[in-house]
Scaffold this active site. Structure first.
Site, mmCIF file in Angstrom:
data_model
loop_
_atom_site.group_PDB
_atom_site.id
_atom_site.type_symbol
_atom_site.label_atom_id
_atom_site.label_comp_id
_atom_site.label_asym_id
_atom_site.label_seq_id
_atom_site.Cartn_x
_atom_site.Cartn_y
_atom_site.Cartn_z
ATOM 1 N N LYS A 1 9.951 -6.454 -5.301
ATOM 2 C CA LYS A 1 10.116 -6.295 -3.850
ATOM 3 C C LYS A 1 8.807 -6.651 -3.153
ATOM 4 O O LYS A 1 7.850 -5.889 -3.175
ATOM 5 C CB LYS A 1 10.513 -4.869 -3.457
ATOM 6 C CG LYS A 1 11.079 -4.881 -2.032
ATOM 7 C CD LYS A 1 10.871 -3.635 -1.228
ATOM 8 C CE LYS A 1 9.722 -3.577 -0.299
ATOM 9 N NZ LYS A 1 9.580 -4.610 0.747
ATOM 10 N N GLU B 1 -1.294 1.453 -7.722
ATOM 11 C CA GLU B 1 -2.565 0.849 -7.280
ATOM 12 C C GLU B 1 -2.629 1.077 -5.779
ATOM 13 O O GLU B 1 -1.869 0.480 -5.023
ATOM 14 C CB GLU B 1 -2.583 -0.659 -7.586
ATOM 15 C CG GLU B 1 -2.500 -1.013 -9.050
ATOM 16 C CD GLU B 1 -3.815 -0.815 -9.785
ATOM 17 O OE1 GLU B 1 -4.827 -0.461 -9.136
ATOM 18 O OE2 GLU B 1 -3.825 -0.995 -11.010
ATOM 19 N N CYS C 1 -8.104 -4.020 -0.908
ATOM 20 C CA CYS C 1 -8.265 -2.657 -1.429
ATOM 21 C C CYS C 1 -9.655 -2.452 -2.031
ATOM 22 O O CYS C 1 -10.155 -1.332 -2.062
ATOM 23 C CB CYS C 1 -7.195 -2.373 -2.473
ATOM 24 S SG CYS C 1 -7.151 -3.608 -3.777
ATOM 25 N N GLU D 1 -9.589 4.414 4.986
ATOM 26 C CA GLU D 1 -9.459 2.985 4.693
ATOM 27 C C GLU D 1 -9.036 2.262 5.972
ATOM 28 O O GLU D 1 -7.879 2.318 6.383
ATOM 29 C CB GLU D 1 -8.407 2.776 3.593
ATOM 30 C CG GLU D 1 -8.329 1.340 3.156
ATOM 31 C CD GLU D 1 -7.257 1.090 2.107
ATOM 32 O OE1 GLU D 1 -6.159 1.645 2.247
ATOM 33 O OE2 GLU D 1 -7.521 0.329 1.162
HETATM 34 P P1 NAP Z 1 2.465 -0.123 2.058
HETATM 35 O O1 NAP Z 1 2.841 -0.009 3.467
HETATM 36 O O2 NAP Z 1 2.269 1.105 1.273
HETATM 37 O O3 NAP Z 1 3.585 -1.062 1.392
HETATM 38 C C1 NAP Z 1 3.469 -1.516 0.064
HETATM 39 C C2 NAP Z 1 4.838 -1.947 -0.414
HETATM 40 O O4 NAP Z 1 5.673 -0.788 -0.508
HETATM 41 C C3 NAP Z 1 5.579 -2.903 0.515
HETATM 42 O O5 NAP Z 1 6.354 -3.792 -0.234
HETATM 43 C C4 NAP Z 1 6.458 -1.948 1.310
HETATM 44 O O6 NAP Z 1 7.560 -2.563 1.898
HETATM 45 C C5 NAP Z 1 6.862 -0.991 0.229
HETATM 46 N N1 NAP Z 1 7.353 0.303 0.708
HETATM 47 C C6 NAP Z 1 7.154 0.892 1.909
HETATM 48 N N2 NAP Z 1 7.813 2.078 1.962
HETATM 49 C C7 NAP Z 1 8.415 2.234 0.763
HETATM 50 C C8 NAP Z 1 9.241 3.254 0.203
HETATM 51 N N3 NAP Z 1 9.555 4.359 0.887
HETATM 52 N N4 NAP Z 1 9.687 3.087 -1.052
HETATM 53 C C9 NAP Z 1 9.371 1.997 -1.771
HETATM 54 N N5 NAP Z 1 8.612 0.991 -1.282
HETATM 55 C C10 NAP Z 1 8.126 1.116 -0.033
HETATM 56 O O7 NAP Z 1 1.128 -0.961 1.864
HETATM 57 P P2 NAP Z 1 0.720 -2.316 2.573
HETATM 58 O O8 NAP Z 1 0.415 -2.002 3.988
HETATM 59 O O9 NAP Z 1 1.717 -3.367 2.257
HETATM 60 O O10 NAP Z 1 -0.616 -2.689 1.760
HETATM 61 C C11 NAP Z 1 -1.851 -2.196 2.104
HETATM 62 C C12 NAP Z 1 -2.251 -1.070 1.179
HETATM 63 O O11 NAP Z 1 -2.166 -1.512 -0.167
HETATM 64 C C13 NAP Z 1 -3.672 -0.628 1.375
HETATM 65 O O12 NAP Z 1 -3.747 0.764 1.368
HETATM 66 C C14 NAP Z 1 -4.394 -1.199 0.163
HETATM 67 O O13 NAP Z 1 -5.557 -0.510 -0.209
HETATM 68 C C15 NAP Z 1 -3.341 -1.104 -0.863
HETATM 69 N N6 NAP Z 1 -3.627 -2.039 -1.957
HETATM 70 C C16 NAP Z 1 -4.075 -1.524 -3.152
HETATM 71 C C17 NAP Z 1 -4.399 -2.384 -4.200
HETATM 72 C C18 NAP Z 1 -4.891 -1.871 -5.514
HETATM 73 O O14 NAP Z 1 -4.847 -2.634 -6.485
HETATM 74 N N7 NAP Z 1 -5.356 -0.646 -5.613
HETATM 75 C C19 NAP Z 1 -4.257 -3.754 -4.021
HETATM 76 C C20 NAP Z 1 -3.809 -4.226 -2.794
HETATM 77 C C21 NAP Z 1 -3.485 -3.350 -1.772
HETATM 78 P P3 NAP Z 1 7.513 -3.020 3.450
HETATM 79 O O15 NAP Z 1 6.455 -4.048 3.545
HETATM 80 O O16 NAP Z 1 8.859 -3.550 3.666
HETATM 81 O O17 NAP Z 1 7.192 -1.799 4.251
#
Ligand code: NAP
Length: 486
Positions: A179, A254, A288, A389
């Site tokens: 996804k 992650e 991240c 963050e």
């Molecule tokens: P996010 O809002 O948490 O979304 C991540 C993914 O989860 C998206 O595909 C999102 O879909 C999906 N999602 C949202 N709600 C969900 C639910 N209830 N159940 C299952 N899946 C769900 O994060 P983001 O804004 O895309 O990414 C930024 C974050 O990712 C930052 O906090 C960053 O630090 C973190 N990140 C961490 C790493 C690491 O390796 N540690 C690497 C990259 C990014 P939708 O887009 O459709 O909402």
């Protein structure tokens, strides 16, 4: 069914493009211009069910896990080769959908190919053991695949992070449902076509697009999903982990980061400053691993601040299609507002903003989600811009006096993902690298990503490791078999 030559239409299930069952679509936008790039299918729970059941059928039929290891590796290698052949096509998608400077997007696609190549070679190098048990016989271990893996990907490095999950999952013989994030769904759909061309059996890799709250949640809670690999925010990760508990699903997370960049007085400042710029502004700070807390030993603090700020002001912010652009737009207008709000918070907390944090004035950038990179000084460790963050081009620089104080500031965070330290003293480098509570630490470097080495966080930055042979542990389980000798 929708035509296969319309690359972004439909969900990718069972080797076909299928329209979502209720026909809903949503636009995906170019963050640099605000233009709609494509209409993307929005999966509902029934579509997710179809994707998971397809992946489950392919798993239980053994059409992938029973393929001999060399052939499985060859298919992964062909995926790597095709990605390399199509770098420009895939980089253009990633740049338009995610606002990435095109030069950076090309580098990312090259890294995705490297990921598939690495795990192509790993397929026949993962094996069990024979164990001298206290009985008349022998115990053996096998590394068994888990089944259907749900791979949930964020928008900041869409295909890179998808690759970190897909390649090891497939290497171990699992089938997957991916996804992608709603903001950047296109490259995963392109990959779904490419893997078929490489010879991956239909239905081994499926891609569902749609919202996290509907499609993502349905995937996490689906009873046939055995493993969830989630990359995203800590907030959503907590919910995913709770939902995974219901079905005792394996879960790796992650999550967010707020990494420290520790600069000692003996550092090579020429190298350190240029690298520290990249470490915080790469991908417009939406990384991240962004080292957004810079801690500088007091004797070189003033010089560091002056030179770092001067370089920040020269960063070329603008059109991602321009080869010389160093920083593109933020992903969405909503995210731009969130980062702009942190600028207001930083200002109101009493930190001093030396530059940036504004909309660029150029008329040509007026429709994009641009923000100029911001440098704060006179910050304290407890300020929100030093604790939370921001996920944008915003950095705080603060001085320290002793090694112990540097470690204390670095550890003053709920996160523990990444970090850098700069010194020519090898003893100090080792002491500090071991003392900072973080999953990854770079000495005299800002690089956290090496496909051969484990990647992941401590504390609230997550659970588990991607990349390297360590990732294979998350996509397999030991099975013990005892064979009696008599
Ligand atoms: P996010 O809002 O948490 O979304 C991540 C993914 O989860 C998206 O595909 C999102 O879909 C999906 N999602 C949202 N709600 C969900 C639910 N209830 N159940 C299952 N899946 C769900 O994060 P983001 O804004 O895309 O990414 C930024 C974050 O990712 C930052 O906090 C960053 O630090 C973190 N990140 C961490 C790493 C690491 O390796 N540690 C690497 C990259 C990014 P939708 O887009 O459709 O909402």
């Amino acid at each position: 069914m929708v035509a296969k030559d319309t690359p972004f239409e439909g969900l990718a299930i069972g080797g076909q493009r299928v329209a979502g069952s209720d026909g809903r679509t949503a636009p995906t936008y170019n963050p640099a211009t605000g233009e709609v790039i494509a209409q993307v299918a929005q999966a509902n729970a029934a579509d997710v069910d179809q994707a998971v059941k397809t992946a489950h059928a392919r798993f239980t039929e053994g059409r992938w896990k029973q393929i001999r290891t060399r052939e499985r590796g060859q298919i992964l290698q062909r995926i790597a080769n095709l990605i390399r052949e199509r770098v420009e096509f895939l980089a253009q998608i990633e740049s338009r959908d995610g606002g990435k400077p095109i030069s950076a997007a090309r580098g990312e696609i090259g890294a995705v190919a490297n990921t598939f190549e690495y795990y192509a070679g790993a397929v026949n190098k993962v094996h069990g053991q024979t164990i001298p048990v206290n009985a008349n016989g022998t115990a053996l271990t096998f590394r068994e695949p888990l089944g259907v893996c749900a791979l949930i990907v964020p928008w900041n490095f869409p295909l890179v992070i998808a690759g970190w999950k897909i390649a090891p999952a497939l290497a171990m013989g699992n089938t997957v449902v991916v996804k992608p994030a709603s903001a950047t769904p296109l490259s995963a759909l392109a990959l779904a076509d490419l893997v078929l061309e490489a010879g991956l059996p239909e239905g081994v890799l499926n891609v569902i697009t749609g919202s996290g709250s509907v499609a993502g949640s349905a995937l996490v809670t689906h009873p046939l999903v055995r493993k969830i690999s989630f990359t995203g925010s800590t907030e959503i990760g907590v919910g995913v982990m709770k939902q995974a508990a219901e079905g005792i699903k394996r879960v790796s997370l992650e999550l967010g980061g707020k990494s420290a960049n520790i600069v000692f007085g003996d550092a090579n400042l020429d190298v350190c400053i240029e690298s520290s710029i990249f470490a915080v502004y790469d991908n417009a700070g939406q990384d991240c691993c962004s080292r957004s807390r810079i801690l500088v030993e007091r004797p070189v603090y003033d010089e560091f601040v002056e030179r770092f700020t001067a370089r920040t002001k020269t960063l070329k912010v603008g059109d991602p299609t321009d080869e010389s652009t160093e920083m593109g737009p933020l992903i969405t207008p909503q995210h731009l507002e969130s980062v702009a709000n942190y600028i207001r918070i930083g200002d109101s907390e009493g930190a001093v903003r030396l530059c940036g944090g504004e909309k660029p004035t150029a008329e040509s950038l007026s429709n994009g989600n641009y923000l100029t990179p911001a440098v704060y000084v006179d910050v304290s460790s407890g300020m929100r811009i030093m604790q939370e963050e921001v996920f944008g081009p915003v950095v705080g620089i603060m001085p320290f006096d002793t090694e112990a104080e540097a470690v204390k500031f670095a550890n003053d965070s709920p996160y523990g993902l990444s970090g850098s330290l700069w010194t020519r003293d090898i003893g100090r480098a080792l002491r500090v690298a071991r003392s900072v509570e973080t999953g990854m630490m770079s000495v005299n470097s800002s690089s956290s990503v090496h496909i051969e080495a484990p990647f992941g966080g401590m504390k609230q930055s997550g659970i588990g490791r991607e990349q390297g042979m360590a990732a294979l542990d998350h996509y397999s389980e030991y099975k013990s078999v005892f064979i009696a000798a008599d």
